[in-house]
Design a protein around this motif. Structure first.
Motif, mmCIF file in Angstrom:
data_model
loop_
_atom_site.group_PDB
_atom_site.id
_atom_site.type_symbol
_atom_site.label_atom_id
_atom_site.label_comp_id
_atom_site.label_asym_id
_atom_site.label_seq_id
_atom_site.Cartn_x
_atom_site.Cartn_y
_atom_site.Cartn_z
ATOM 1 N N PRO A 61 11.423 -56.953 -45.462
ATOM 2 C CA PRO A 61 11.242 -58.054 -44.507
ATOM 3 C C PRO A 61 10.202 -59.052 -45.005
ATOM 4 O O PRO A 61 9.171 -59.284 -44.381
ATOM 5 C CB PRO A 61 10.765 -57.341 -43.241
ATOM 6 C CG PRO A 61 9.991 -56.175 -43.764
ATOM 7 C CD PRO A 61 10.718 -55.744 -45.017
ATOM 8 N N THR A 62 10.480 -59.637 -46.166
ATOM 9 C CA THR A 62 9.584 -60.626 -46.752
ATOM 10 C C THR A 62 10.023 -62.012 -46.295
ATOM 11 O O THR A 62 11.173 -62.385 -46.482
ATOM 12 C CB THR A 62 9.597 -60.541 -48.284
ATOM 13 O OG1 THR A 62 9.212 -59.218 -48.671
ATOM 14 C CG2 THR A 62 8.647 -61.542 -48.899
ATOM 15 N N ASP A 63 9.104 -62.753 -45.701
ATOM 16 C CA ASP A 63 9.481 -64.033 -45.114
ATOM 17 C C ASP A 63 9.386 -65.166 -46.117
ATOM 18 O O ASP A 63 9.092 -64.971 -47.299
ATOM 19 C CB ASP A 63 8.652 -64.324 -43.852
ATOM 20 C CG ASP A 63 7.170 -64.573 -44.143
ATOM 21 O OD1 ASP A 63 6.803 -64.816 -45.318
ATOM 22 O OD2 ASP A 63 6.370 -64.537 -43.190
ATOM 23 N N ASN A 68 4.901 -60.049 -45.342
ATOM 24 C CA ASN A 68 5.703 -58.923 -44.881
ATOM 25 C C ASN A 68 4.915 -58.187 -43.805
ATOM 26 O O ASN A 68 3.738 -57.856 -44.014
ATOM 27 C CB ASN A 68 5.972 -58.014 -46.091
ATOM 28 C CG ASN A 68 6.892 -56.863 -45.795
ATOM 29 O OD1 ASN A 68 6.706 -56.137 -44.840
ATOM 30 N ND2 ASN A 68 7.881 -56.674 -46.649
#
Length: 320
Positions: A61-63, A68
């Protein structure tokens, strides 16, 4: 997949923009997704625009900013975008389908495959070209994003070239196996983990009953579709097929992707350019020592500048 990057790390182990005050404001931008829009941020270059690049994020879930919720707070992509803007390069950085502002694109962020991310890359390239007037778009893929960029290069039209930053040069299953073996605490888990890697590499799903609880997040049934699609790809073989300009950037103190990966990518493509940033970690920040705690501290500090030479190296390659 949401937990994969930080779990691997666990099992294995001044936000000051360049030319502040001269950069235009960031703009929200959208691309069509399967069930709803994909969201990103467009940062136009100051002055004369020399190129346009899409920053493809790494695993989990790296934006769009390179952060994260599982503990990664380096702001690496935001800093990269601002640095490149100061060098005349416009960028779009994005939230992956199903995550953050792209949550509405699919119902389940885990139910994705590499081909899905390729489709999203194609959608972004089309939008970027329309909004900026660029004839083609550069792909800057970080970590797992490098694999997506390599795979997209075989299918997506309108690309200028690729920049692979801290990207694996070996199949994901092989890298995962090495990371698990590197931690002595994983000894009791290795037989089940390696059996799962072998099965997924052969395109077969793994029954949850065959997984110890400690491995369930890594090989959860919800992420096995992605793992099957990723394990089937050999980054070096993909690199050998690239007919576009290709820059490989590797950090000398990266504890997730090793020098052998960059060298394998370079060996596969004689025309590729390999740049080594001797003190850079996986978060693209420099660390002065070989201490693991010091290395991991770069994952949590958005105030650290990017590795010296990263932005200028990418910009120089793109301009050439």
């Amino acid at each position: 997949m949401i937990k994969r990057m930080m779990i691997l790390a666990g099992l294995a182990a001044l936000r000051a923009p360049l030319h502040a005050g001269t950069l235009p404001a960031e703009e929200p931008v959208e691309a069509p997704g399967p069930q709803g829009p994909l969201a990103g941020t467009l940062l136009r270059a100051a002055g004369s625009q020399k190129a346009v690049a899409l920053i493809i994020p790494g695993s989990g879930p790296t934006d769009r900013n390179g952060n994260n919720p599982l503990g990664l707070q380096a702001d690496s992509y935001r800093l990269l975008a601002k640095g490149l803007a100061g060098e005349g390069i416009t960028t779009v950085r994005i939230d992956k389908r199903g995550m953050f502002a792209s949550a509405g694109a699919v119902a389940d962020a885990n139910a994705v495959t590499v081909p899905d991310y390729i489709a999203d890359t194609a959608a972004w390239v089309k939008v970027i070209r329309a909004q900026t007037g660029a004839e083609c778009v550069w792909l800057i893929g970080h970590s797992e994003g490098g694999l997506v960029a390599l795979a997209a290069a075989q299918e997506v039209e309108g690309l200028c070239g690729l920049v692979l930053v801290a990207a694996a040069g070996r199949p994901m299953g092989e890298v995962m196996r090495e990371q698990l073996r590197a931690n002595p605490a994983n000894a009791s888990l290795l037989p089940a983990a390696e059996a799962a890697i072998d099965a997924l590499g052969a395109g077969q799903r793994v029954e949850p009953s065959a997984l110890p609880p400690a491995l369930m997040p890594l090989f959860h049934p919800s992420v096995q579709g992605f793992l099957v699609s990723a394990f089937a790809l050999d980054p070096a073989k993909l690199a050998a097929e690239v007919r576009l300009p290709l820059l490989i950037v590797q950090g000398g103190k990266d504890i997730q992707v090793r020098m052998v990966d960059a060298e394998r990518l370079k060996a596969a493509n004689a025309d590729a350019v390999l740049t080594v940033l001797q003190n850079a970690t996986h978060t693209l920040k420099d660390v002065a020592t070989d201490s693991l705690p010091d290395n991991l501290a770069t994952y949590r500090n958005p105030n650290l500048p990017l590795s010296e030479g990263l932005v200028s190296g990418i910009a120089a390659f793109v301009r050439e």
